[in-house]
Scaffold this active site. Structure first.
Site, PDB file in Angstrom:
ATOM      1  N   ASN A  52      -1.068  -4.776   4.077  1.00 25.04           N
ATOM      2  CA  ASN A  52       0.061  -5.656   3.780  1.00 25.04           C
ATOM      3  C   ASN A  52       1.322  -5.118   4.453  1.00 25.04           C
ATOM      4  O   ASN A  52       1.536  -3.900   4.545  1.00 25.04           O
ATOM      5  CB  ASN A  52       0.257  -5.881   2.273  1.00 25.04           C
ATOM      6  CG  ASN A  52       0.318  -4.627   1.444  1.00 25.04           C
ATOM      7  OD1 ASN A  52      -0.270  -3.609   1.789  1.00 25.04           O
ATOM      8  ND2 ASN A  52       1.025  -4.691   0.339  1.00 25.04           N
TER       9      ASN A  52
ATOM     10  N   GLU B 137       5.316  -5.754   4.235  1.00 25.03           N
ATOM     11  CA  GLU B 137       6.401  -6.400   3.491  1.00 25.03           C
ATOM     12  C   GLU B 137       7.678  -6.448   4.321  1.00 25.03           C
ATOM     13  O   GLU B 137       7.749  -5.909   5.427  1.00 25.03           O
ATOM     14  CB  GLU B 137       6.613  -5.661   2.163  1.00 25.03           C
ATOM     15  CG  GLU B 137       5.351  -5.729   1.295  1.00 25.03           C
ATOM     16  CD  GLU B 137       5.537  -5.164  -0.099  1.00 25.03           C
ATOM     17  OE1 GLU B 137       6.543  -4.475  -0.359  1.00 25.03           O
ATOM     18  OE2 GLU B 137       4.648  -5.425  -0.936  1.00 25.03           O
ATOM     19  N   ASN B 138       8.666  -7.148   3.768  1.00 25.31           N
ATOM     20  CA  ASN B 138       9.922  -7.341   4.489  1.00 25.31           C
ATOM     21  C   ASN B 138      11.063  -7.400   3.487  1.00 25.31           C
ATOM     22  O   ASN B 138      10.874  -7.875   2.352  1.00 25.31           O
ATOM     23  CB  ASN B 138       9.850  -8.657   5.285  1.00 25.31           C
ATOM     24  CG  ASN B 138      10.968  -8.783   6.287  1.00 25.31           C
ATOM     25  OD1 ASN B 138      12.075  -9.203   5.966  1.00 25.31           O
ATOM     26  ND2 ASN B 138      10.702  -8.412   7.517  1.00 25.31           N
ATOM     27  N   ALA B 139      12.253  -6.963   3.905  1.00 21.45           N
ATOM     28  CA  ALA B 139      13.431  -7.029   3.044  1.00 21.45           C
ATOM     29  C   ALA B 139      13.717  -8.471   2.631  1.00 21.45           C
ATOM     30  O   ALA B 139      14.290  -8.721   1.567  1.00 21.45           O
ATOM     31  CB  ALA B 139      14.634  -6.421   3.749  1.00 21.45           C
TER      32      ALA B 139
ATOM     33  N   TYR C 241      11.829 -10.918   1.199  1.00 22.23           N
ATOM     34  CA  TYR C 241      10.524 -10.749   0.555  1.00 22.23           C
ATOM     35  C   TYR C 241       9.452 -11.772   0.951  1.00 22.23           C
ATOM     36  O   TYR C 241       8.289 -11.445   1.117  1.00 22.23           O
ATOM     37  CB  TYR C 241      10.671 -10.801  -0.967  1.00 22.23           C
ATOM     38  CG  TYR C 241      11.534  -9.711  -1.574  1.00 22.23           C
ATOM     39  CD1 TYR C 241      11.864  -8.561  -0.866  1.00 22.23           C
ATOM     40  CD2 TYR C 241      12.014  -9.847  -2.877  1.00 22.23           C
ATOM     41  CE1 TYR C 241      12.666  -7.580  -1.424  1.00 22.23           C
ATOM     42  CE2 TYR C 241      12.811  -8.868  -3.445  1.00 22.23           C
ATOM     43  CZ  TYR C 241      13.138  -7.735  -2.716  1.00 22.23           C
ATOM     44  OH  TYR C 241      13.917  -6.771  -3.277  1.00 22.23           O
TER      45      TYR C 241
ATOM     46  N   CYS D 116      -0.033 -10.594   3.687  1.00 22.09           N
ATOM     47  CA  CYS D 116      -1.093  -9.854   3.004  1.00 22.09           C
ATOM     48  C   CYS D 116      -2.027  -9.169   4.007  1.00 22.09           C
ATOM     49  O   CYS D 116      -2.172  -9.614   5.156  1.00 22.09           O
ATOM     50  CB  CYS D 116      -1.937 -10.792   2.149  1.00 22.09           C
ATOM     51  SG  CYS D 116      -1.070 -11.533   0.768  1.00 22.09           S
TER      52      CYS D 116
ATOM     53  N   GLU E  57      -5.221  -9.180   4.141  1.00 21.08           N
ATOM     54  CA  GLU E  57      -6.338 -10.009   4.599  1.00 21.08           C
ATOM     55  C   GLU E  57      -5.939 -10.875   5.783  1.00 21.08           C
ATOM     56  O   GLU E  57      -6.690 -11.048   6.737  1.00 21.08           O
ATOM     57  CB  GLU E  57      -6.816 -10.916   3.456  1.00 21.08           C
ATOM     58  CG  GLU E  57      -7.353 -10.182   2.244  1.00 21.08           C
ATOM     59  CD  GLU E  57      -6.288  -9.905   1.188  1.00 21.08           C
ATOM     60  OE1 GLU E  57      -5.123  -9.627   1.561  1.00 21.08           O
ATOM     61  OE2 GLU E  57      -6.621  -9.958  -0.001  1.00 21.08           O
TER      62      GLU E  57
ATOM     63  N   CYS F 138      -5.341 -13.314  -2.664  1.00 19.43           N
ATOM     64  CA  CYS F 138      -4.483 -14.368  -3.204  1.00 19.43           C
ATOM     65  C   CYS F 138      -4.955 -15.735  -2.692  1.00 19.43           C
ATOM     66  O   CYS F 138      -5.766 -15.828  -1.758  1.00 19.43           O
ATOM     67  CB  CYS F 138      -3.026 -14.128  -2.814  1.00 19.43           C
ATOM     68  SG  CYS F 138      -2.636 -14.560  -1.105  1.00 19.43           S
TER      69      CYS F 138
ATOM     70  N   CYS G  89      -4.605 -16.401   1.084  1.00 15.85           N
ATOM     71  CA  CYS G  89      -5.593 -15.696   1.919  1.00 15.85           C
ATOM     72  C   CYS G  89      -6.971 -16.335   1.785  1.00 15.85           C
ATOM     73  O   CYS G  89      -7.724 -16.411   2.760  1.00 15.85           O
ATOM     74  CB  CYS G  89      -5.639 -14.216   1.543  1.00 15.85           C
ATOM     75  SG  CYS G  89      -4.161 -13.329   2.084  1.00 15.85           S
TER      76      CYS G  89
HETATM   77  N1  THU Z   1      -1.203  -8.492  -1.324  1.00 12.53           N
HETATM   78  C1  THU Z   1      -2.143  -8.408  -0.337  1.00 12.53           C
HETATM   79  O1  THU Z   1      -1.931  -7.765   0.686  1.00 12.53           O
HETATM   80  N2  THU Z   1      -3.315  -9.069  -0.539  1.00 12.53           N
HETATM   81  C2  THU Z   1      -3.635  -9.778  -1.656  1.00 12.53           C
HETATM   82  O2  THU Z   1      -4.675 -10.399  -1.707  1.00 12.53           O
HETATM   83  C3  THU Z   1      -2.724  -9.782  -2.795  1.00 12.53           C
HETATM   84  C4  THU Z   1      -1.358  -9.275  -2.538  1.00 12.53           C
HETATM   85  C5  THU Z   1       0.061  -7.783  -1.140  1.00 12.53           C
HETATM   86  C6  THU Z   1       1.254  -8.666  -0.908  1.00 12.53           C
HETATM   87  C7  THU Z   1       2.373  -7.766  -1.373  1.00 12.53           C
HETATM   88  O3  THU Z   1       2.770  -6.922  -0.307  1.00 12.53           O
HETATM   89  C8  THU Z   1       1.755  -6.913  -2.468  1.00 12.53           C
HETATM   90  O4  THU Z   1       0.347  -7.029  -2.290  1.00 12.53           O
HETATM   91  C9  THU Z   1       2.117  -7.341  -3.871  1.00 12.53           C
HETATM   92  O5  THU Z   1       1.902  -8.685  -4.072  1.00 12.53           O
END
Ligand code: THU
Length: 132
Positions: free
Chosen positions: A42, A44-46, A48, A53, A55, A85, A88
């Site tokens: 995963n 992330e970014n400032a 949000y 993800c 996947e 999620c 994904c």
């Molecule tokens: N996240 C994933 O990378 N995959 C998932 O299937 C569920 C959530 C990440 C997104 C975010 O960076 C962190 O988990 C919390 O949601």
């Protein structure tokens, strides 16, 4: 490639997660039907909502390399296995409705395998557009 090796690749990818905001690191390892492996974490970014993800990082890496057919994906996260999620699931369904999904904990100590069709029953895919 057996499940244990795919899980190990997801655990390894998880170490590269960029998750300063959630603190929740996820790794994924996607296996093509031809035996190629694509990993993701995963990012992330400032701002949000721009987070991607693990996947989808793995999936988009593969597709951008010209690979579109997949056999299995392992996802590693947290103290106990978690499930991809909804976004994904849909993204994976586009290319591999029969994908095997392996849900592992963050250390790869335990996992379970199940079909994507059980996570996204009656999913909407490319074939549905043909009936429009
Ligand atoms: N996240 C994933 O990378 N995959 C998932 O299937 C569920 C959530 C990440 C997104 C975010 O960076 C962190 O988990 C919390 O949601």
């Amino acid at each position: 490639m057996d499940e244990a090796r795919l899980v190990a690749a997801a655990v390894e990818a998880r170490r590269r997660a960029y998750a300063p905001y959630s603190g929740f690191a996820v790794g994924a390892a996607l296996l093509s039907t031809g035996g190629k492996l694509f990993t993701g974490c995963n990012v992330e970014n400032a701002s949000y909502g721009l987070t991607v993800c693990a996947e989808r990082v793995a999936l988009f890496k593969a597709v951008s390399e010209g690979v579109r057919e997949f056999a299995a994906i392992a996802v590693a996260c947290g103290d106990s296995p978690c499930s991809p999620c909804g976004a994904c699931r849909q993204a994976l369904y586009e290319f591999a409705p029969n994908l095997k999904v392996i849900l592992a904990d963050g250390e790869g100590r335990r996992w379970e395998a199940l079909p994507l069709s059980s996570l996204l029953p009656k999913g909407f895919g490319p074939a549905d557009l043909a009936g429009g």
